[in-house]
Design a protein around this motif. Structure first.
Motif, mmCIF file in Angstrom:
data_model
loop_
_atom_site.group_PDB
_atom_site.id
_atom_site.type_symbol
_atom_site.label_atom_id
_atom_site.label_comp_id
_atom_site.label_asym_id
_atom_site.label_seq_id
_atom_site.Cartn_x
_atom_site.Cartn_y
_atom_site.Cartn_z
ATOM 1 N N SER A 249 55.771 31.208 17.055
ATOM 2 C CA SER A 249 54.338 31.517 17.236
ATOM 3 C C SER A 249 53.475 30.057 17.551
ATOM 4 O O SER A 249 52.701 30.215 18.088
ATOM 5 C CB SER A 249 53.879 31.924 15.867
ATOM 6 N N ASP A 250 53.958 29.063 16.758
ATOM 7 C CA ASP A 250 53.606 27.646 16.855
ATOM 8 C C ASP A 250 54.174 26.828 17.830
ATOM 9 O O ASP A 250 53.496 25.473 17.992
ATOM 10 C CB ASP A 250 53.601 26.973 15.562
ATOM 11 N N ALA A 251 54.944 27.133 18.496
ATOM 12 C CA ALA A 251 56.038 26.315 19.435
ATOM 13 C C ALA A 251 55.224 25.999 20.852
ATOM 14 O O ALA A 251 55.655 25.158 21.435
ATOM 15 C CB ALA A 251 57.350 26.829 19.719
ATOM 16 N N TYR A 252 54.423 26.941 21.078
ATOM 17 C CA TYR A 252 53.881 27.079 22.431
ATOM 18 C C TYR A 252 52.387 26.971 22.409
ATOM 19 O O TYR A 252 51.595 27.599 21.576
ATOM 20 C CB TYR A 252 54.387 28.236 23.423
ATOM 21 N N PRO A 253 51.830 26.592 23.389
ATOM 22 C CA PRO A 253 50.211 26.413 23.603
ATOM 23 C C PRO A 253 49.626 27.815 23.377
ATOM 24 O O PRO A 253 50.153 28.960 23.943
ATOM 25 C CB PRO A 253 49.842 25.768 24.692
ATOM 26 N N GLU A 254 48.314 27.870 23.289
ATOM 27 C CA GLU A 254 47.420 29.148 23.257
ATOM 28 C C GLU A 254 47.453 29.559 24.378
ATOM 29 O O GLU A 254 47.412 31.069 24.506
ATOM 30 C CB GLU A 254 46.011 28.860 22.631
#
Length: 298
Positions: free
Chosen positions: A41-46
């Motif tokens: 979830s937090d490993a890749y950009p929005e």
């Protein structure tokens, strides 16, 4: 209405046409679905996350939590239209999971009969087992299934696993499209029917396991993108057998019909993005059905 078992001969006949064969989905893969989104979830950009259209998001409230299904009107337009109408009519509220088979599926949708014999008053649906894929329907390929000369590859269209002819062949077809079909992998939703291929009405099933023998024989119309771990929480059994007390769908809604502040925002790691390619390169799988595309709910 029940999912009709198929003879081995028919299965082989269908498999030989497109040279498709798949190994079994591992138990470890099944157990990892709930963890997949948390890990990335937090490993890749929005920008790597695609938001599911709320008008094509079906929310099934159960005792275990909400199951969210992304609908694909571009693949099975008649089935999606009927599912939406029945949902908006409240037809699916308090309807039982009347037939649940371990490592296979959760079947529901027969109205208030609760034993698999019911349907809605809407007309039965023609089968939508195959669809025509245009170049605009971008697919991220995962692997080729079958012999090298089969020219059938598997990949993801949005959150849905599919098999498709090469899009390069579209230039040779009258409509500028190629043949494709959805794959009965864990998390996929498909329509139940009788022996008549054009008899689907209101009953459907959510797959707990892989069922490749149903490919091209049952109409796929959705893919689970929220609460996927709840699919295997549904109690196993068949109504009328051994005192089985089934679970039910408490309420079923289309997300767009809920007030904006009450509807979940469901996002899927965009299968057309570099982030998905990077994520996929770190996964261990033998077949596309071993892959659970990461999702998250905001």
């Amino acid at each position: 209405m029940m999912i009709v078992p198929r003879t081995a001969a028919l299965r082989l006949a269908i498999v030989s046409v497109l040279a498709v064969a798949t190994p079994a989905c591992s138990a470890e893969t099944q157990e990892s679905y709930a963890d997949a989104a948390v890990a990335v979830s937090d490993a890749y950009p929005e920008t790597a996350w695609r938001t599911v259209d709320p008008d094509n998001l079906m929310l099934i409230d159960t005792a275990y939590g909400v199951i969210g299904v992304e609908l694909f009107p571009e693949i099975a337009p008649a089935h999606v239209a009927q599912i939406k109408q029945l949902t908006r009519d409240g037809f699916y509220d308090n309807v039982l999971f009347h037939r649940v088979i371990d490592d296979f599926m959760n079947q529901t949708g027969d109205g208030q009969n609760g034993d698999g014999t019911g349907d809605s008053e809407l007309p039965d649906l023609p089968g939508e087992f195959l669809f025509r894929r245009s170049e605009a329907m971008d697919v991220t390929l995962v692997s080729t299934r079958g012999p090298e000369d089969s020219q059938i590859a598997t990949g993801f269209y949005k959150s849905l696993p599919i098999a498709t002819q090469p899009i390069s062949q579209a230039i040779l077809t009258a409509d500028g499209k190629v043949g494709a079909f959805g794959l009965h992998c864990p998390g996929v939703t498909s329509m139940a029917r009788t022996n008549d291929p054009n008899s689907a009405n209101s009953q459907f099933f959510l797959l707990r396991g892989k069922a490749e023998h149903l490919d091209m024989q049952y109409s796929i119309w959705g893919s689970t993108v929220m609460g996927r771990d709840h699919l295997t929480d549904i109690k196993i059994g068949v109504v009328g057998e051994d005192g089985f007390i089934p679970d039910q769908m408490n309420t079923v809604r289309i997300a767009a019909d809920l007030p904006e502040d009450e509807r979940p925002t469901v996002q899927v790691l965009d299968t057309g993005s570099d982030a998905f390619t990077t994520w996929l390169s770190g996964q261990s799988y033998e077949d596309i059905c071993d892959i659970a595309v990461p999702t998250r709910t905001l």
